[in-house]
Every structure is written in C-alpha cells, then in structure tokens.
Scaffold this motif. Structure first.
Motif, PDB file in Angstrom:
ATOM      1  N   LEU A  37      -0.327  -3.535 -16.894  1.00  0.00           N
ATOM      2  CA  LEU A  37      -0.114  -2.996 -15.550  1.00  0.00           C
ATOM      3  C   LEU A  37       1.378  -2.702 -15.397  1.00  0.00           C
ATOM      4  O   LEU A  37       2.138  -3.519 -14.899  1.00  0.00           O
ATOM      5  CB  LEU A  37      -0.575  -4.012 -14.494  1.00  0.00           C
ATOM      6  CG  LEU A  37      -2.017  -4.495 -14.632  1.00  0.00           C
ATOM      7  CD1 LEU A  37      -2.264  -5.720 -13.782  1.00  0.00           C
ATOM      8  CD2 LEU A  37      -2.979  -3.389 -14.275  1.00  0.00           C
ATOM      9  N   GLU A  62      -0.150  -3.652  -9.183  1.00  0.00           N
ATOM     10  CA  GLU A  62      -0.984  -2.561  -8.693  1.00  0.00           C
ATOM     11  C   GLU A  62      -2.228  -2.564  -9.562  1.00  0.00           C
ATOM     12  O   GLU A  62      -2.268  -1.972 -10.629  1.00  0.00           O
ATOM     13  CB  GLU A  62      -0.265  -1.215  -8.779  1.00  0.00           C
ATOM     14  CG  GLU A  62      -1.061  -0.091  -8.154  1.00  0.00           C
ATOM     15  CD  GLU A  62      -0.339   1.240  -8.200  1.00  0.00           C
ATOM     16  OE1 GLU A  62      -0.644   2.084  -7.347  1.00  0.00           O
ATOM     17  OE2 GLU A  62       0.511   1.441  -9.089  1.00  0.00           O
ATOM     18  N   LEU A  63      -3.235  -3.277  -9.100  1.00  0.00           N
ATOM     19  CA  LEU A  63      -4.438  -3.466  -9.887  1.00  0.00           C
ATOM     20  C   LEU A  63      -5.306  -2.218  -9.900  1.00  0.00           C
ATOM     21  O   LEU A  63      -5.895  -1.869 -10.906  1.00  0.00           O
ATOM     22  CB  LEU A  63      -5.223  -4.652  -9.329  1.00  0.00           C
ATOM     23  CG  LEU A  63      -6.338  -5.193 -10.173  1.00  0.00           C
ATOM     24  CD1 LEU A  63      -5.821  -5.658 -11.528  1.00  0.00           C
ATOM     25  CD2 LEU A  63      -7.020  -6.337  -9.477  1.00  0.00           C
ATOM     26  N   MET A  64      -5.369  -1.558  -8.761  1.00  0.00           N
ATOM     27  CA  MET A  64      -6.117  -0.317  -8.617  1.00  0.00           C
ATOM     28  C   MET A  64      -5.154   0.678  -7.966  1.00  0.00           C
ATOM     29  O   MET A  64      -4.256   0.255  -7.247  1.00  0.00           O
ATOM     30  CB  MET A  64      -7.350  -0.539  -7.739  1.00  0.00           C
ATOM     31  CG  MET A  64      -8.297  -1.574  -8.287  1.00  0.00           C
ATOM     32  SD  MET A  64      -9.556  -1.999  -7.066  1.00  0.00           S
ATOM     33  CE  MET A  64     -10.295  -3.415  -7.850  1.00  0.00           C
ATOM     34  N   PRO A  65      -5.300   1.957  -8.202  1.00  0.00           N
ATOM     35  CA  PRO A  65      -4.366   2.929  -7.630  1.00  0.00           C
ATOM     36  C   PRO A  65      -4.182   2.740  -6.122  1.00  0.00           C
ATOM     37  O   PRO A  65      -5.145   2.736  -5.361  1.00  0.00           O
ATOM     38  CB  PRO A  65      -5.004   4.282  -7.941  1.00  0.00           C
ATOM     39  CG  PRO A  65      -5.840   4.019  -9.162  1.00  0.00           C
ATOM     40  CD  PRO A  65      -6.345   2.615  -9.009  1.00  0.00           C
ATOM     41  N   GLU A  67      -3.474   0.076  -4.556  1.00  0.00           N
ATOM     42  CA  GLU A  67      -3.864  -1.262  -4.093  1.00  0.00           C
ATOM     43  C   GLU A  67      -2.968  -2.314  -4.743  1.00  0.00           C
ATOM     44  O   GLU A  67      -3.177  -2.693  -5.901  1.00  0.00           O
ATOM     45  CB  GLU A  67      -5.333  -1.556  -4.429  1.00  0.00           C
ATOM     46  CG  GLU A  67      -6.317  -0.679  -3.707  1.00  0.00           C
ATOM     47  CD  GLU A  67      -6.426  -0.997  -2.226  1.00  0.00           C
ATOM     48  OE1 GLU A  67      -6.005  -2.092  -1.793  1.00  0.00           O
ATOM     49  OE2 GLU A  67      -6.929  -0.135  -1.489  1.00  0.00           O
ATOM     50  N   HIS A  92     -11.094  -6.797  -4.831  1.00  0.00           N
ATOM     51  CA  HIS A  92      -9.766  -6.958  -5.423  1.00  0.00           C
ATOM     52  C   HIS A  92      -9.662  -8.276  -6.187  1.00  0.00           C
ATOM     53  O   HIS A  92      -9.071  -8.331  -7.270  1.00  0.00           O
ATOM     54  CB  HIS A  92      -8.682  -6.894  -4.352  1.00  0.00           C
ATOM     55  CG  HIS A  92      -8.621  -5.582  -3.660  1.00  0.00           C
ATOM     56  ND1 HIS A  92      -8.481  -5.473  -2.299  1.00  0.00           N
ATOM     57  CD2 HIS A  92      -8.697  -4.310  -4.124  1.00  0.00           C
ATOM     58  CE1 HIS A  92      -8.463  -4.199  -1.955  1.00  0.00           C
ATOM     59  NE2 HIS A  92      -8.608  -3.478  -3.046  1.00  0.00           N
ATOM     60  N   GLY A  95     -11.362  -7.764  -9.419  1.00  0.00           N
ATOM     61  CA  GLY A  95     -10.537  -6.959 -10.328  1.00  0.00           C
ATOM     62  C   GLY A  95      -9.449  -7.804 -10.959  1.00  0.00           C
ATOM     63  O   GLY A  95      -9.182  -7.709 -12.161  1.00  0.00           O
ATOM     64  N   TRP A  99      -9.060  -8.934 -14.927  1.00  0.00           N
ATOM     65  CA  TRP A  99      -7.806  -8.762 -15.671  1.00  0.00           C
ATOM     66  C   TRP A  99      -7.347 -10.105 -16.246  1.00  0.00           C
ATOM     67  O   TRP A  99      -6.969 -10.197 -17.413  1.00  0.00           O
ATOM     68  CB  TRP A  99      -6.702  -8.174 -14.767  1.00  0.00           C
ATOM     69  CG  TRP A  99      -5.393  -8.195 -15.467  1.00  0.00           C
ATOM     70  CD1 TRP A  99      -4.920  -7.267 -16.345  1.00  0.00           C
ATOM     71  CD2 TRP A  99      -4.418  -9.235 -15.415  1.00  0.00           C
ATOM     72  NE1 TRP A  99      -3.698  -7.669 -16.841  1.00  0.00           N
ATOM     73  CE2 TRP A  99      -3.374  -8.873 -16.285  1.00  0.00           C
ATOM     74  CE3 TRP A  99      -4.331 -10.436 -14.718  1.00  0.00           C
ATOM     75  CZ2 TRP A  99      -2.241  -9.670 -16.462  1.00  0.00           C
ATOM     76  CZ3 TRP A  99      -3.213 -11.230 -14.900  1.00  0.00           C
ATOM     77  CH2 TRP A  99      -2.186 -10.841 -15.765  1.00  0.00           C
ATOM     78  N   LEU A 135     -17.031  -5.514 -13.861  1.00  0.00           N
ATOM     79  CA  LEU A 135     -16.445  -5.854 -12.574  1.00  0.00           C
ATOM     80  C   LEU A 135     -17.518  -6.208 -11.546  1.00  0.00           C
ATOM     81  O   LEU A 135     -17.359  -7.147 -10.771  1.00  0.00           O
ATOM     82  CB  LEU A 135     -15.605  -4.662 -12.080  1.00  0.00           C
ATOM     83  CG  LEU A 135     -14.893  -4.825 -10.755  1.00  0.00           C
ATOM     84  CD1 LEU A 135     -13.841  -5.926 -10.844  1.00  0.00           C
ATOM     85  CD2 LEU A 135     -14.264  -3.505 -10.337  1.00  0.00           C
TER      86      LEU A 135
END
Length: 155
Positions: A37, A62-65, A67, A92, A95, A99, A135
């Motif tokens: 990441l 920033e795990l997801m765009p 977010e 989240h 996610g 990870w 997920l």
C-alpha cells in the motif's frame, strides 16, 4: 439518500493461547503497508497504553481508493501485540483483516477480531478471521459479530 454505515473500532489480535504467534515488531509492521500500500504512513510512539509502558505505532493506509483508515499497533510485551483499527465499517475492517492476514501475519498464525464496543461492555464474542478465502467471507464474520454484540447490548 443512503444512510452512512456505522463505524466501529476493530481490534485484531493473535489468539490468546498463542499470543506470540505474530511476533510483531514496529519496524516490520511499519514496512509491511508500504510494500503493498504505497501511500501508507506509520510513526512510532512510546508511552503508556494501559497499565504499563508500551510501544505503539500509529498508521494510516489507503486500503481502498479514497478510503483512508487509521490505526495503532501496540506491543505491550515482547513478541505480543494487537492492532486497533478506528473507526471502520465492517467492509473496511474486513479489507484490513484480509491485508493483515495475507501480507503481515505469518502463516499459519490466526487472527481474532472484536469490536471495542464488545470489550467495553463485557460482551464475550471474539471471532476468528477465516484463514483463507475472499473479502466477502471476512465481511460476513465481522457483520455477524457486530450484530451479535449490538443484540446483546439491546441495540
């Protein structure tokens, strides 16, 4: 108008009976997010986190765009530690747990999860993150956990 999903503080730990299985270090955790990441950041802190002095590391990823998630890794004793993710939706949290499982925690070590709401209110409902899978499977575990905790608290 859609309602904003509720957010919770999720705590991820190794199982109590195998507390040293992750063998966390701040240098190791500080480098792990940046490998997968790239926009993540981490900073080490020292101080009291409970009944004794401990080291902690704050992080932002920033795990997801778009977010961004914040958290704290704490290691109150050598080879043991936990990760607090705050505040996050179950999606989240899942996610992040995926990870954590896939990029940081050594296999076959397990990850347990609990929302701080459960700990603060004496609700014993720790859940294990699936050791494999997508997920969606992790989201389901965290959503079910939150639902059980809220039901037990009369919410």
């Amino acid at each position: 108008m859609s309602e904003e999903p509720l957010r919770y503080d999720f705590i991820f730990t190794p199982p109590e009976e195998d507390a040293a299985s992750w063998n966390p270090t701040h240098s190791g955790f500080g480098q792990a997010p940046s490998q997968s990441l790239p926009d993540s950041s981490a900073s080490q802190e020292e101080g009291a986190l409970g009944p004794r002095e401990a080291q902690s590391m704050s992080f932002e990823i920033e795990l997801m765009p778009g977010e961004w998630l914040e958290g704290i890794v704490s290691t109150p004793f050598p080879r043991t530690g936990s990760v607090l993710l705050r505040p996050a939706t179950p999606l989240h949290g899942a996610g992040f747990a995926k990870w954590l499982r896939d990029a940081y925690v050594p296999r076959p070590a397990r990850i347990e999860a609990v929302v701080s709401l459960a700990l603060e209110n004496g609700v014993d409902n720790v859940r294990s993150i699936p050791p494999a899978g997508d997920l969606g499977a992790i989201v389901e575990v965290l959503r079910e956990h939150v639902a059980v905790v809220e039901q037990q608290l009369g919410g």
